[in-house]
Design an enzyme around this catalytic site. Sequence first.
Site, short mmCIF file in Angstrom:
data_model
loop_
_atom_site.label_atom_id
_atom_site.label_comp_id
_atom_site.label_asym_id
_atom_site.label_seq_id
_atom_site.Cartn_x
_atom_site.Cartn_y
_atom_site.Cartn_z
N THR A 8 -47.82 26.09 -9.87
CA THR A 8 -46.84 25.06 -9.54
C THR A 8 -46.16 24.56 -10.80
OG1 THR A 8 -46.48 22.92 -8.45
CG2 THR A 8 -48.52 23.13 -9.70
N ASN A 10 -44.71 21.54 -10.38
CA ASN A 10 -44.60 20.14 -9.98
C ASN A 10 -45.82 19.38 -10.50
OD1 ASN A 10 -44.93 17.76 -8.45
ND2 ASN A 10 -43.61 18.57 -6.83
N HIS A 12 -46.74 16.36 -10.24
CA HIS A 12 -47.38 15.44 -9.28
C HIS A 12 -48.38 16.18 -8.40
CE1 HIS A 12 -44.46 12.37 -10.36
NE2 HIS A 12 -43.52 13.30 -10.23
N LYS A 13 -47.98 17.37 -7.96
CA LYS A 13 -48.92 18.20 -7.17
C LYS A 13 -50.16 18.51 -8.02
CE LYS A 13 -45.79 21.11 -4.38
NZ LYS A 13 -45.39 22.52 -4.17
N ASP A 69 -47.05 25.29 -0.93
CA ASP A 69 -45.68 25.05 -0.49
C ASP A 69 -45.75 23.96 0.56
OD1 ASP A 69 -42.97 26.18 -1.19
OD2 ASP A 69 -42.82 25.97 0.98
N GLY A 149 -41.59 12.41 -4.59
CA GLY A 149 -40.80 12.94 -3.48
C GLY A 149 -40.46 11.90 -2.43
N ASP A 151 -42.47 10.11 -0.61
CA ASP A 151 -43.52 9.12 -0.37
C ASP A 151 -42.98 7.71 -0.05
OD1 ASP A 151 -45.59 10.92 -0.56
OD2 ASP A 151 -46.13 10.42 -2.63
N LYS A 171 -53.96 7.94 -0.60
CA LYS A 171 -53.05 8.99 -0.12
C LYS A 171 -53.79 10.33 -0.02
CE LYS A 171 -49.14 11.93 -1.25
NZ LYS A 171 -48.14 12.41 -2.21
N HIS A 176 -51.45 15.63 3.76
CA HIS A 176 -51.33 17.07 4.04
C HIS A 176 -51.98 17.90 2.94
CE1 HIS A 176 -48.20 15.53 1.56
NE2 HIS A 176 -47.57 16.67 1.38
P1 ITT Z 1 -43.62 24.13 -6.96
O1 ITT Z 1 -42.88 25.07 -6.04
O2 ITT Z 1 -43.45 24.50 -8.39
O3 ITT Z 1 -45.05 23.94 -6.55
P2 ITT Z 1 -41.85 22.12 -5.81
O4 ITT Z 1 -41.70 20.64 -5.98
O5 ITT Z 1 -40.59 22.96 -5.91
O6 ITT Z 1 -42.96 22.65 -6.85
P3 ITT Z 1 -42.09 22.88 -3.01
O7 ITT Z 1 -41.09 23.96 -3.12
O8 ITT Z 1 -43.37 23.11 -2.26
O9 ITT Z 1 -42.57 22.39 -4.45
O10 ITT Z 1 -41.35 21.60 -2.43
C1 ITT Z 1 -42.09 20.53 -2.02
C2 ITT Z 1 -41.19 19.31 -1.90
O11 ITT Z 1 -41.59 18.59 -0.71
C3 ITT Z 1 -41.45 18.37 -3.05
O12 ITT Z 1 -40.58 18.61 -4.14
C4 ITT Z 1 -41.21 17.01 -2.39
O13 ITT Z 1 -39.84 16.75 -2.32
C5 ITT Z 1 -41.73 17.24 -0.98
N1 ITT Z 1 -43.17 16.89 -0.90
C6 ITT Z 1 -44.23 17.75 -0.79
N2 ITT Z 1 -45.39 17.08 -0.81
C7 ITT Z 1 -45.07 15.78 -0.92
C8 ITT Z 1 -45.82 14.61 -1.01
O14 ITT Z 1 -47.15 14.64 -1.03
N3 ITT Z 1 -45.16 13.45 -1.12
C9 ITT Z 1 -43.83 13.41 -1.13
N4 ITT Z 1 -43.03 14.45 -1.08
C10 ITT Z 1 -43.64 15.65 -0.97
#
Ligand code: ITT
Length: 192
Positions: A8, A10, A12-13, A69, A149, A151, A171, A176
């Site tokens: 990832t 991201n 935050h993830k 994802d 995101g 949230d 949270k 999810h």
């Molecule tokens: P990676 O692909 O590098 O993991 P990304 O942010 O591009 O990072 P995704 O393509 O899976 O990831 O998009 C997920 C989006 O969905 C994320 O950017 C947020 O906008 C939203 N999202 C997912 N989980 C969330 C959460 O727990 N809280 C708030 N928004 C979330």
Amino acid sequence: MKTLVFATNNKHKLEEVQALIGDGFQLKTLEEIGCFDDIPETGATFEANASQKSRYIYERFQLDCFSDDSGLEVDALSGEPGVYSARYSGSRDSDENLQLVLDKMAGKTDRKARFRCVISLILNGEEQFFEGSVEGSITEVRAGAAGFGYDPIFIPEGHAITFAEMAAEEKNAISHRGRAVAKLVAFLQEQQ
Ligand code: ITT
């Protein structure tokens, strides 16, 4: 200790999954394995995109890895933003993305929505999927500053505050991602 790459970009993830995965596993970031690529995400489903990300890393680095994802599905918007959650407004700016959802939801009484997360794990060359979701509703206005995101505009079912008003542990316990990671951890523990 088992080492797994979490594919990832991201942060935050990464923080959430680091808190959830426990001490039994060591997570490596893409940066730590020297991967600075823009990993393609062209699938039509969370499953397809998760698979694309973890396979990309496995094929290039031959390391055990997983990806997440995820996104928000709003019933009154026919499931949008869905797989387009990260760039719904055309940019990666969370504020713009969540504002677009609020604008499209103006005046709508059905405010039901859910977050979904699909994890693709590639362990010893074999792929497994783990899924988690949380039902809830879209607020009229944003509230809270924690999380990331969407949230600030999502209230999980059975609660009165948004994910962005909750402590990270609160949270993670119902999200999810928390639910999908719990299944991933249970599977990994069975393998040991
Ligand atoms: P990676 O692909 O590098 O993991 P990304 O942010 O591009 O990072 P995704 O393509 O899976 O990831 O998009 C997920 C989006 O969905 C994320 O950017 C947020 O906008 C939203 N999202 C997912 N989980 C969330 C959460 O727990 N809280 C708030 N928004 C979330």
